[in-house]
Design an enzyme around this catalytic site. Structure first.
Site, mmCIF file in Angstrom:
data_model
loop_
_atom_site.group_PDB
_atom_site.id
_atom_site.type_symbol
_atom_site.label_atom_id
_atom_site.label_comp_id
_atom_site.label_asym_id
_atom_site.label_seq_id
_atom_site.Cartn_x
_atom_site.Cartn_y
_atom_site.Cartn_z
ATOM 1 N N LEU A 232 -9.126 9.728 -4.022
ATOM 2 C CA LEU A 232 -9.329 8.280 -3.990
ATOM 3 C C LEU A 232 -8.392 7.652 -5.010
ATOM 4 C CD1 LEU A 232 -13.212 8.050 -3.678
ATOM 5 C CD2 LEU A 232 -11.482 8.440 -1.907
ATOM 6 N N ASP A 233 -7.269 7.153 -4.523
ATOM 7 C CA ASP A 233 -6.219 6.634 -5.389
ATOM 8 C C ASP A 233 -6.630 5.291 -5.988
ATOM 9 O OD1 ASP A 233 -3.305 6.543 -6.290
ATOM 10 O OD2 ASP A 233 -3.448 4.699 -5.112
ATOM 11 N N ALA A 234 -6.482 5.186 -7.317
ATOM 12 C CA ALA A 234 -6.696 3.918 -8.041
ATOM 13 C C ALA A 234 -8.018 3.257 -7.681
ATOM 14 C CB ALA A 234 -5.528 2.967 -7.762
#
Length: 574
Positions: A232-234
């Site tokens: 889960l990016d950023a």
């Protein structure tokens, strides 16, 4: 379980919607699930990862061959040379994109042509699990949602996060120095939108369920093509509220829980990994409930490991390791040194004094690295990350840069393998790649210093020669992974005790307990040291010590063991 829990989570996230609307949304989200089991989420960590689990991080076009898709070339390299180090393969963003190394996603349905097809992705998953990114905070300015926003087309227009700049956003935590907002020319006049990570990355509006439905469709497509782990990016930036810092809002945590349920509905032993390059306690907040992420990137580890290697002082590293967090069952940390991003500095907040940090930055710049900055709310810019290849970072500061370079490098990687949790390696680091100055000069992007791409022919020649640094590194780490997989004391959940608190020269970790105990000894100095093993751990009379990495054995009666500079050893007794 998903049918019972999901509606209540959706009610927290979308509190302006009726219960009937939320029930319909819940049904839509779970309607087309393709679970590999019965959807029951209570899977022990042993099912999700074990001592043989190792994550390899690589770009989809990291390896290229003429007239062959990148995913196919990558598959051949891993199958032939890297399989033990890639039981989980994190393929960095492979969807169609416009910038930022693939993180400005312009289509949730199509891959970049040079990478290959969805079937090539599924073929890459044969023999391993794939990890893929959900870039949750934003999409490319060319994404259909943004194009719909420009033309006022629904539901796309609702998926873009519009905002009017005013003082209520003064406290927003910034990851970069670019403008927080960008003005777009729409068919009804100029409109201001959020662009947290830059003008080509337009933030999405998570307050509208259409965004969740869109990402759910992407999730289903990923799972059906071999993806079982999600990065889960950023994720900490996804929810904005006036007069707050707009990071780690409660709704961001609810979203992680929702995505975990949706993943487990499709892949019963799926793994959610949160990526939050922030101070340690903020990062761990996504693990502490036990219902959000399964794993979180262990962000303080890379800068502390780097600083200990360059300063030849492991006191800060020892102090931090001695405070290893106690986490809920079936959660853990993803341990790494290098990755596709730079070496984040925010995780050092409260762990390293400014003078020592400044010395670290200077030492990296002496080795060809660069320092990237972020902007604070008062307008000041402060160091945010170090951009340098891990191999170049391990160079000696003297006349001969290669002096003890491989020893430093392997020391850091073996310490990663000795820690509780799941280890991860970055392909250019495994291949002992130096700073890619040519790519940096061509693009001007600092992160391209450590994002080297390779031709298949070059790599085959490199790895066919056992005397190259890449071959030597891979031989050592494949052997270490084999040992880790077989040793109960090195299982991800085995207990750890730090036996070197207060020392600067050594890091000594005791893993396991009772008869299944292992000592991982690391010399962070450039001097030869003598270690009295008998004083560290009690052993039965007549026992013999064995170094599992070298195979060397010696009598328990031996008073001490000599460690070469920057050496690492894994000792057990028999």
């Amino acid at each position: 379980m998903q049918h019972q829990t999901l509606p209540s989570l959706l009610a927290d996230l979308y509190d302006q919607h009726s219960s009937e609307e939320l029930e319909t949304l819940s049904s839509q989200l779970l309607h087309s699930r393709v679970a590999s089991g019965n959807g029951h989420a209570e899977i022990a960590a042993e099912r999700r990862w074990n001592g043989a689990t190792c994550v390899l991080i690589a770009y989809a076009d990291a390896v290229t061959a003429e007239a062959e898709p990148g995913l196919c070339s990558l598959k051949r390299l891993i199958d032939d040379h890297l399989a033990p180090l890639a039981t989980v393969l994190h393929v960095l963003p492979f969807l169609r994109s416009t910038s930022d190394g693939g993180f400005a996603v312009s289509s949730h349905e199509e891959l970049e042509d040079r990478f290959g097809s969805w079937s090539d992705l599924a073929a890459l998953a044969n023999g391993r699990c794939l990890m893929a990114d959900l870039v949750l905070n934003h999409v490319s300015a060319s994404h259909p949602w943004v194009r719909g926003f420009l033309r006022s087309e629904q539901p796309s227009a609702r998926c873009v996060l519009a905002a009017t700049p005013n003082p209520c956003w003064d406290r927003v935590v910034r990851p970069r120095s670019s403008s927080l907002f960008t003005t777009l020319a729409t068919d009804h006049g100029p409109e201001t939108v959020w662009t947290t990570f830059g003008p080509d990355q337009v933030d999405v509006n998570w307050r509208d369920p259409e965004v969740l439905l869109g990402f759910n469709r992407l999730l289903e497509r990923l799972c059906s093509h071999g993806v079982g782990w999600l990065r889960l990016d950023a994720v900490g930036f996804v929810w904005k509220e006036p007069h707050t810092d707009c990071i780690h809002r409660p709704q961001a945590h609810r979203l992680v829980e929702i995505l975990r349920l949706l993943l487990e509905a499709r892949c019963v032993d799926g793994v959610v990994v949160t990526e939050t390059n922030v101070p340690e306690q903020e990062n761990l907040s996504y693990l502490q409930s036990g219902t959000e992420a399964h794993l979180a990137y262990n962000f303080p580890l890379p800068p502390l490991l780097l600083e200990a290697s360059l300063s030849r002082r492991a006191d800060l590293l020892n102090s931090w390791l001695s405070r290893w967090p106690q986490l809920p069952p079936d959660t853990s940390l993803l341990n790494f040194s290098a990755c596709h991003d730079g070496i984040g500095l925010r995780p050092l907040e409260g762990l390293m004094e400014p003078e020592r940090l400044l010395q670290l930055l200077q030492q990296c710049e002496q080795r060809g690295g660069l320092v990237s900055h972020r902007r604070l709310e008062d307008g000041r810019e402060v160091p945010y990350e170090i951009n340098i290849s891990w191999w170049s970072a391990m160079a000696d500061a003297g006349i001969d840069a290669s002096r003890l370079q491989r020893q430093r490098f392997l020391l850091t990687q073996l310490l990663v393998l000795a820690l509780p949790g799941v280890p991860a390696f970055y392909l250019p680091a495994l291949l002992a790649s130096p700073n890619d100055r040519a790519s940096f000069r061509r693009t001007g992007h600092r992160r391209d210093l450590h994002r080297t791409r390779y031709s298949v022919d070059h790599l085959e020649r490199l790895l066919a020669d056992p005397t190259t640094e890449a071959s030597r590194v891979l031989i050592a780490l494949r052997q270490a992974m084999k040992v880790r997989a077989e040793q109960p004391a090195l299982q991800p959940w085995a207990p750890m005790q730090v036996l070197s608190q207060g020392r600067s020269d050594l890091v000594i970790l005791q893993r396991g307990e009772g008869a299944e105990t292992l000592l991982a000894v690391h010399n962070f100095s450039d001097a030869r040291l003598s270690v009295p093993l008998r004083a560290l751990i009690a052993t039965p009379p007549g026992s013999r010590w064995q170094d599992l990495l070298s195979g060397q054995t010696f009598s328990e009666a031996q008073q001490a063991f000599d460690l070469e500079p920057f050496a690492a050893h894994w000792f057990t007794t028999a």
